[in-house]
Design a protein around this motif. Structure first.
Motif, PDB file in Angstrom:
ATOM      1  N   LEU A 105      17.685  -8.730 -32.413  1.00 33.39           N
ATOM      2  CA  LEU A 105      18.258  -7.633 -33.315  1.00 33.39           C
ATOM      3  C   LEU A 105      18.732  -6.315 -32.654  1.00 33.39           C
ATOM      4  O   LEU A 105      19.896  -5.793 -33.084  1.00 33.39           O
ATOM      5  CB  LEU A 105      16.861  -7.142 -34.064  1.00 33.39           C
ATOM      6  CG  LEU A 105      16.544  -8.046 -35.183  1.00 33.39           C
ATOM      7  CD1 LEU A 105      15.194  -7.439 -35.745  1.00 33.39           C
ATOM      8  CD2 LEU A 105      17.273  -8.614 -36.178  1.00 33.39           C
ATOM      9  N   THR A 106      18.337  -5.999 -31.379  1.00 32.42           N
ATOM     10  CA  THR A 106      18.833  -5.013 -30.714  1.00 32.42           C
ATOM     11  C   THR A 106      20.335  -5.277 -30.306  1.00 32.42           C
ATOM     12  O   THR A 106      21.273  -4.497 -30.335  1.00 32.42           O
ATOM     13  CB  THR A 106      18.072  -4.521 -29.418  1.00 32.42           C
ATOM     14  OG1 THR A 106      16.850  -4.201 -30.070  1.00 32.42           O
ATOM     15  CG2 THR A 106      18.363  -3.301 -28.942  1.00 32.42           C
ATOM     16  N   GLN A 107      20.519  -6.296 -29.741  1.00 29.80           N
ATOM     17  CA  GLN A 107      21.510  -6.926 -29.436  1.00 29.80           C
ATOM     18  C   GLN A 107      22.570  -6.941 -30.615  1.00 29.80           C
ATOM     19  O   GLN A 107      23.964  -6.580 -30.271  1.00 29.80           O
ATOM     20  CB  GLN A 107      21.551  -8.301 -28.747  1.00 29.80           C
ATOM     21  CG  GLN A 107      22.939  -8.843 -28.310  1.00 29.80           C
ATOM     22  CD  GLN A 107      22.866 -10.374 -27.559  1.00 29.80           C
ATOM     23  OE1 GLN A 107      21.534 -10.827 -27.679  1.00 29.80           O
ATOM     24  NE2 GLN A 107      23.863 -10.888 -26.818  1.00 29.80           N
ATOM     25  N   GLN A 108      22.285  -7.551 -31.714  1.00 27.40           N
ATOM     26  CA  GLN A 108      23.182  -7.423 -32.890  1.00 27.40           C
ATOM     27  C   GLN A 108      23.485  -5.929 -33.058  1.00 27.40           C
ATOM     28  O   GLN A 108      24.654  -5.924 -33.666  1.00 27.40           O
ATOM     29  CB  GLN A 108      22.500  -8.124 -34.121  1.00 27.40           C
ATOM     30  CG  GLN A 108      22.203  -9.745 -33.825  1.00 27.40           C
ATOM     31  CD  GLN A 108      23.590 -10.437 -33.854  1.00 27.40           C
ATOM     32  OE1 GLN A 108      24.485 -10.023 -34.620  1.00 27.40           O
ATOM     33  NE2 GLN A 108      23.700 -11.355 -32.680  1.00 27.40           N
ATOM     34  N   ASN A 109      22.875  -5.054 -33.232  1.00 28.66           N
ATOM     35  CA  ASN A 109      23.159  -3.855 -33.576  1.00 28.66           C
ATOM     36  C   ASN A 109      24.352  -3.111 -32.617  1.00 28.66           C
ATOM     37  O   ASN A 109      25.008  -2.520 -32.869  1.00 28.66           O
ATOM     38  CB  ASN A 109      21.877  -2.908 -33.766  1.00 28.66           C
ATOM     39  CG  ASN A 109      20.943  -3.412 -34.948  1.00 28.66           C
ATOM     40  OD1 ASN A 109      21.462  -3.830 -35.714  1.00 28.66           O
ATOM     41  ND2 ASN A 109      19.713  -2.960 -34.625  1.00 28.66           N
ATOM     42  N   GLU A 110      23.877  -3.589 -31.394  1.00 27.94           N
ATOM     43  CA  GLU A 110      24.695  -2.970 -30.334  1.00 27.94           C
ATOM     44  C   GLU A 110      26.330  -3.616 -30.322  1.00 27.94           C
ATOM     45  O   GLU A 110      27.210  -2.894 -30.396  1.00 27.94           O
ATOM     46  CB  GLU A 110      24.293  -3.403 -28.796  1.00 27.94           C
ATOM     47  CG  GLU A 110      22.960  -2.445 -28.595  1.00 27.94           C
ATOM     48  CD  GLU A 110      22.385  -2.808 -27.210  1.00 27.94           C
ATOM     49  OE1 GLU A 110      23.222  -3.886 -26.489  1.00 27.94           O
ATOM     50  OE2 GLU A 110      21.410  -2.260 -26.774  1.00 27.94           O
ATOM     51  N   GLN A 111      26.430  -4.855 -30.507  1.00 27.20           N
ATOM     52  CA  GLN A 111      27.466  -5.388 -30.797  1.00 27.20           C
ATOM     53  C   GLN A 111      28.374  -5.016 -32.010  1.00 27.20           C
ATOM     54  O   GLN A 111      29.482  -4.773 -32.287  1.00 27.20           O
ATOM     55  CB  GLN A 111      27.400  -7.098 -30.925  1.00 27.20           C
ATOM     56  CG  GLN A 111      26.837  -7.867 -29.771  1.00 27.20           C
ATOM     57  CD  GLN A 111      26.577  -9.303 -29.749  1.00 27.20           C
ATOM     58  OE1 GLN A 111      26.845  -9.747 -31.106  1.00 27.20           O
ATOM     59  NE2 GLN A 111      26.417  -9.981 -28.798  1.00 27.20           N
TER      60      GLN A 111
END
Length: 262
Positions: free
Chosen positions: A254-260
């Motif tokens: 989820l953290t990676q998706q938000n950063e992207q």
């Protein structure tokens, strides 16, 4: 009607279409067209403020029925502003005399007429081609403008989605953050943004552990969901309860998706 008169009518219509196209290129879209017909100085039935798309066809009909010797055309835009005007004449040109000497060895009348008709047909094709090119350029310009508008609208929609997404996150996170940070100088500010009372005045709240605050925050979040989303979250909890080690991987995803997305 003679071939010469037909050609003259066609050339007039072609000139008017080019004038309309030129005015549209200049930014005038709502163009109204008028045609004033006369014969030997006497006014005949005329066309008053016809839409441009029907004008040339209507003008042909009026010329054929009224038989004018002069035609004045006006193009007007918004607020009846005159954009273009031109007067055309239908005076019959004298027919060229053809020598009838018996020793003339040139082309006969039939051959001359054939060549003349071929030349006229060629001129018509060239004018039609030029008109199609003008229309194509206009449509291409309008298509580019529409593409630009669509791209701008898509950017606005995407930005709105991001704003709504982060607004939902902040709306859910502020109450829990305010409670967790109640003992710090930032607690009062977060409490005001979250719409809750000053946590420093509640002894019972200050005695809660961080674990209890997190559990309470999760409970508040679950209560805010509708039945469909709550059911989906329940299925996620079942999977996590069967394998708690998935929690760390899910958080990282989820953290990676938000950063992207940002």
């Amino acid at each position: 009607m003679s071939e010469l008169e037909k050609n003259r009518r066609y050339n007039i219509a072609s000139t008017i279409r080019k004038a309309i196209s030129a005015q549209r290129t200049l930014g005038h879209q709502d163009i109204m067209c008028s045609a004033y017909l006369s014969k030997r100085g006497k006014k005949l039935n005329s066309i008053d403020r016809s839409p441009s798309k029907n004008f040339t066809r209507l003008m042909h009909q009026y010329i054929q029925s009224e038989g004018p010797d002069k035609l004045r055309v006006e193009l007007r835009g918004n607020d009846d502003v005159l954009l273009w005007t031109k007067t055309f004449s239908f005076d019959v040109e004298p027919t060229p005399m053809v020598s009838t000497q018996t020793d003339f060895q040139g082309l006969g009348e039939a051959e001359v007429n054939d060549l003349l008709n071929q030349k006229i047909a060629e001129l018509r094709r060239n004018e039609e081609l030029e008109e199609l090119r003008t229309d194509n350029e206009q449509l291409s310009h309008e298509n580019d403008q529409l593409k630009k508008q669509i791209e701008e609208m898509e950017e606005v929609v995407e930005a709105k989605k991001k704003v709504e997404y982060y607004a939902n996150i902040l709306g859910l996170a502020f109450p829990g953050l305010a409670k967790m940070l109640s003992a710090t100088p930032l607690g009062n500010t977060l409490g005001a943004l979250a719409g809750i009372e000053d946590t420093s005045t509640s002894t019972e709240e200050s005695e809660k552990t961080q674990r209890e605050t997190i559990i309470e925050l999760v409970s508040e979040f679950m209560q805010s969901l509708d039945d469909a989303l709550l059911g989906q979250l329940y299925l996620v909890f079942i999977e996590l309860s069967n394998n708690p080690s998935l929690i760390g991987g899910l958080l990282a995803h989820l953290t990676q998706q938000n950063e992207q997305a940002s």
